[in-house]
Design a protein around this motif. Structure first.
Motif, PDB file in Angstrom:
ATOM      1  N   MET A 135     -54.265  51.197  95.676  1.00 60.22           N
ATOM      2  CA  MET A 135     -55.340  52.111  96.042  1.00 60.22           C
ATOM      3  C   MET A 135     -56.615  51.771  95.279  1.00 60.22           C
ATOM      4  SD  MET A 135     -55.123  56.164  96.288  1.00 60.22           S
ATOM      5  CE  MET A 135     -56.420  57.124  96.917  1.00 60.22           C
ATOM      6  N   LEU A 136     -56.456  51.313  94.056  1.00 62.89           N
ATOM      7  CA  LEU A 136     -57.622  50.945  93.255  1.00 62.89           C
ATOM      8  C   LEU A 136     -58.361  49.762  93.883  1.00 62.89           C
ATOM      9  CD1 LEU A 136     -59.201  51.623  90.734  1.00 62.89           C
ATOM     10  CD2 LEU A 136     -57.744  50.063  89.460  1.00 62.89           C
ATOM     11  N   TYR A 137     -57.586  48.792  94.402  1.00 58.60           N
ATOM     12  CA  TYR A 137     -58.174  47.639  95.085  1.00 58.60           C
ATOM     13  C   TYR A 137     -59.010  48.091  96.290  1.00 58.60           C
ATOM     14  CZ  TYR A 137     -58.049  44.199  98.876  1.00 58.60           C
ATOM     15  OH  TYR A 137     -58.377  43.408  99.943  1.00 58.60           O
ATOM     16  N   ALA A 138     -58.448  49.019  97.054  1.00 60.44           N
ATOM     17  CA  ALA A 138     -59.134  49.490  98.254  1.00 60.44           C
ATOM     18  C   ALA A 138     -60.392  50.280  97.901  1.00 60.44           C
ATOM     19  CB  ALA A 138     -58.190  50.340  99.097  1.00 60.44           C
ATOM     20  N   LEU A 139     -60.305  51.152  96.902  1.00 58.85           N
ATOM     21  CA  LEU A 139     -61.499  51.900  96.484  1.00 58.85           C
ATOM     22  C   LEU A 139     -62.578  50.966  95.956  1.00 58.85           C
ATOM     23  CD1 LEU A 139     -59.994  55.047  94.750  1.00 58.85           C
ATOM     24  CD2 LEU A 139     -61.342  54.966  96.845  1.00 58.85           C
ATOM     25  N   ALA A 140     -62.159  49.952  95.192  1.00 54.82           N
ATOM     26  CA  ALA A 140     -63.128  48.971  94.695  1.00 54.82           C
ATOM     27  C   ALA A 140     -63.777  48.229  95.854  1.00 54.82           C
ATOM     28  CB  ALA A 140     -62.440  47.992  93.748  1.00 54.82           C
ATOM     29  N   THR A 141     -63.004  47.918  96.874  1.00 57.18           N
ATOM     30  CA  THR A 141     -63.549  47.242  98.061  1.00 57.18           C
ATOM     31  C   THR A 141     -64.563  48.130  98.768  1.00 57.18           C
ATOM     32  OG1 THR A 141     -61.488  46.013  98.353  1.00 57.18           O
ATOM     33  CG2 THR A 141     -62.942  46.171 100.268  1.00 57.18           C
ATOM     34  N   LEU A 142     -64.221  49.403  98.947  1.00 55.79           N
ATOM     35  CA  LEU A 142     -65.149  50.327  99.611  1.00 55.79           C
ATOM     36  C   LEU A 142     -66.442  50.492  98.820  1.00 55.79           C
ATOM     37  CD1 LEU A 142     -62.636  53.054 100.820  1.00 55.79           C
ATOM     38  CD2 LEU A 142     -63.793  51.337 102.214  1.00 55.79           C
ATOM     39  N   PHE A 143     -66.315  50.634  97.501  1.00 48.13           N
ATOM     40  CA  PHE A 143     -67.511  50.755  96.664  1.00 48.13           C
ATOM     41  C   PHE A 143     -68.330  49.467  96.669  1.00 48.13           C
ATOM     42  CE2 PHE A 143     -65.344  54.335  94.328  1.00 48.13           C
ATOM     43  CZ  PHE A 143     -66.217  55.299  94.778  1.00 48.13           C
ATOM     44  N   ALA A 144     -67.658  48.321  96.685  1.00 55.63           N
ATOM     45  CA  ALA A 144     -68.368  47.032  96.695  1.00 55.63           C
ATOM     46  C   ALA A 144     -69.181  46.871  97.981  1.00 55.63           C
ATOM     47  CB  ALA A 144     -67.381  45.877  96.540  1.00 55.63           C
TER      48      ALA A 144
ATOM     49  N   PRO B 239     -56.100  45.372 105.925  1.00 55.25           N
ATOM     50  CA  PRO B 239     -55.125  45.324 104.826  1.00 55.25           C
ATOM     51  C   PRO B 239     -54.472  46.690 104.611  1.00 55.25           C
ATOM     52  CG  PRO B 239     -57.181  44.274 104.177  1.00 55.25           C
ATOM     53  CD  PRO B 239     -57.431  44.946 105.493  1.00 55.25           C
ATOM     54  N   LYS B 240     -53.185  46.690 104.339  1.00 53.37           N
ATOM     55  CA  LYS B 240     -52.421  47.930 104.192  1.00 53.37           C
ATOM     56  C   LYS B 240     -52.992  48.850 103.103  1.00 53.37           C
ATOM     57  CE  LYS B 240     -48.840  50.559 105.057  1.00 53.37           C
ATOM     58  NZ  LYS B 240     -49.044  51.602 106.021  1.00 53.37           N
ATOM     59  N   PRO B 241     -53.371  48.338 101.918  1.00 53.32           N
ATOM     60  CA  PRO B 241     -53.946  49.249 100.911  1.00 53.32           C
ATOM     61  C   PRO B 241     -55.238  49.925 101.389  1.00 53.32           C
ATOM     62  CG  PRO B 241     -53.338  47.167  99.892  1.00 53.32           C
ATOM     63  CD  PRO B 241     -53.192  46.992 101.371  1.00 53.32           C
ATOM     64  N   LEU B 242     -56.052  49.191 102.134  1.00 52.48           N
ATOM     65  CA  LEU B 242     -57.290  49.761 102.657  1.00 52.48           C
ATOM     66  C   LEU B 242     -56.983  50.821 103.712  1.00 52.48           C
ATOM     67  CD1 LEU B 242     -60.328  49.494 102.275  1.00 52.48           C
ATOM     68  CD2 LEU B 242     -60.329  47.808 104.108  1.00 52.48           C
ATOM     69  N   GLU B 243     -55.995  50.569 104.538  1.00 56.01           N
ATOM     70  CA  GLU B 243     -55.585  51.540 105.555  1.00 56.01           C
ATOM     71  C   GLU B 243     -55.058  52.820 104.902  1.00 56.01           C
ATOM     72  OE1 GLU B 243     -52.421  51.947 109.265  1.00 56.01           O
ATOM     73  OE2 GLU B 243     -52.644  50.040 108.237  1.00 56.01           O
ATOM     74  N   ASP B 244     -54.217  52.667 103.885  1.00 58.22           N
ATOM     75  CA  ASP B 244     -53.656  53.842 103.200  1.00 58.22           C
ATOM     76  C   ASP B 244     -54.747  54.664 102.511  1.00 58.22           C
ATOM     77  OD1 ASP B 244     -51.172  53.006 104.040  1.00 58.22           O
ATOM     78  OD2 ASP B 244     -50.635  52.085 102.112  1.00 58.22           O
ATOM     79  N   THR B 245     -55.672  53.984 101.848  1.00 55.90           N
ATOM     80  CA  THR B 245     -56.754  54.685 101.151  1.00 55.90           C
ATOM     81  C   THR B 245     -57.667  55.394 102.141  1.00 55.90           C
ATOM     82  OG1 THR B 245     -56.660  53.071  99.368  1.00 55.90           O
ATOM     83  CG2 THR B 245     -58.661  54.395  99.529  1.00 55.90           C
ATOM     84  N   ALA B 246     -57.986  54.731 103.233  1.00 55.30           N
ATOM     85  CA  ALA B 246     -58.832  55.352 104.256  1.00 55.30           C
ATOM     86  C   ALA B 246     -58.147  56.576 104.848  1.00 55.30           C
ATOM     87  CB  ALA B 246     -59.163  54.345 105.343  1.00 55.30           C
ATOM     88  N   SER B 247     -56.839  56.506 105.020  1.00 55.66           N
ATOM     89  CA  SER B 247     -56.092  57.642 105.552  1.00 55.66           C
ATOM     90  C   SER B 247     -56.180  58.839 104.606  1.00 55.66           C
ATOM     91  CB  SER B 247     -54.638  57.247 105.773  1.00 55.66           C
ATOM     92  OG  SER B 247     -53.887  58.348 106.220  1.00 55.66           O
ATOM     93  N   VAL B 248     -56.023  58.592 103.312  1.00 58.09           N
ATOM     94  CA  VAL B 248     -56.127  59.674 102.329  1.00 58.09           C
ATOM     95  C   VAL B 248     -57.535  60.265 102.333  1.00 58.09           C
ATOM     96  CG1 VAL B 248     -56.092  60.198  99.857  1.00 58.09           C
ATOM     97  CG2 VAL B 248     -54.267  58.828 100.863  1.00 58.09           C
ATOM     98  N   LEU B 249     -58.548  59.412 102.383  1.00 57.18           N
ATOM     99  CA  LEU B 249     -59.924  59.905 102.400  1.00 57.18           C
ATOM    100  C   LEU B 249     -60.210  60.730 103.652  1.00 57.18           C
ATOM    101  CD1 LEU B 249     -61.846  56.795 101.035  1.00 57.18           C
ATOM    102  CD2 LEU B 249     -61.483  58.974  99.876  1.00 57.18           C
TER     103      LEU B 249
END
Length: 127
Positions: free
Chosen positions: A1-10, A47-57
């Motif tokens: 999840m940290l990878y995905a949040l970092a990607t979104l912020f980047a 990517p699965k981590p990005l999908e999971d993080t987006a779902s939570v958001l």
């Protein structure tokens, strides 16, 4: 999840930098989101981590609107004077969103039906 949040912020930061560097009359978050979309289109998968993080958001989106609502309440006097353009923008934006969603759903539904008919036709020809 940290990878995905970092990607979104980047990508958000990239959008802000592009807007400031080019002077585009668009919000940096929008440019960042479009840049992320283009990147995902080239990557050809989510990517699965990005999908999971987006779902939570998305599940907790109402919490993300609280600062916006508080900001609107601070400008209530201004809204009282300029209520008509505000209402027209809200109603117009909702209508455009509704129409775009309906047309997109219709397109994908027709596409799915065509695939199913083609698959059924191929099975009947083989028999």
């Amino acid at each position: 999840m940290l990878y995905a949040l970092a990607t979104l912020f980047a990508f958000n930061l990239l959008g802000e930098l592009l807007v400031r560097a080019t002077g585009l009359p668009l919000p940096g978050a929008l440019v960042g989101t479009l840049t992320l979309l283009i990147g995902l289109l080239f990557y050809k998968r989510l990517p699965k981590p990005l999908e999971d993080t987006a779902s939570v958001l998305l599940q907790n989106m109402m919490l993300l609107f609280i600062p916006v609502i508080a900001g609107v309440m601070l400008e209530f006097d201004h809204l009282r004077r300029e209520w008509l353009p505000f209402v027209l923008a809200c109603v117009g934006g909702a209508a455009i969103t509704f129409a775009a969603t309906a047309l997109t759903f219709h397109y994908f539904l027709q596409r799915q039906r065509a695939k199913e008919e083609a698959a059924t036709g191929n099975k009947q020809e083989a028999a």
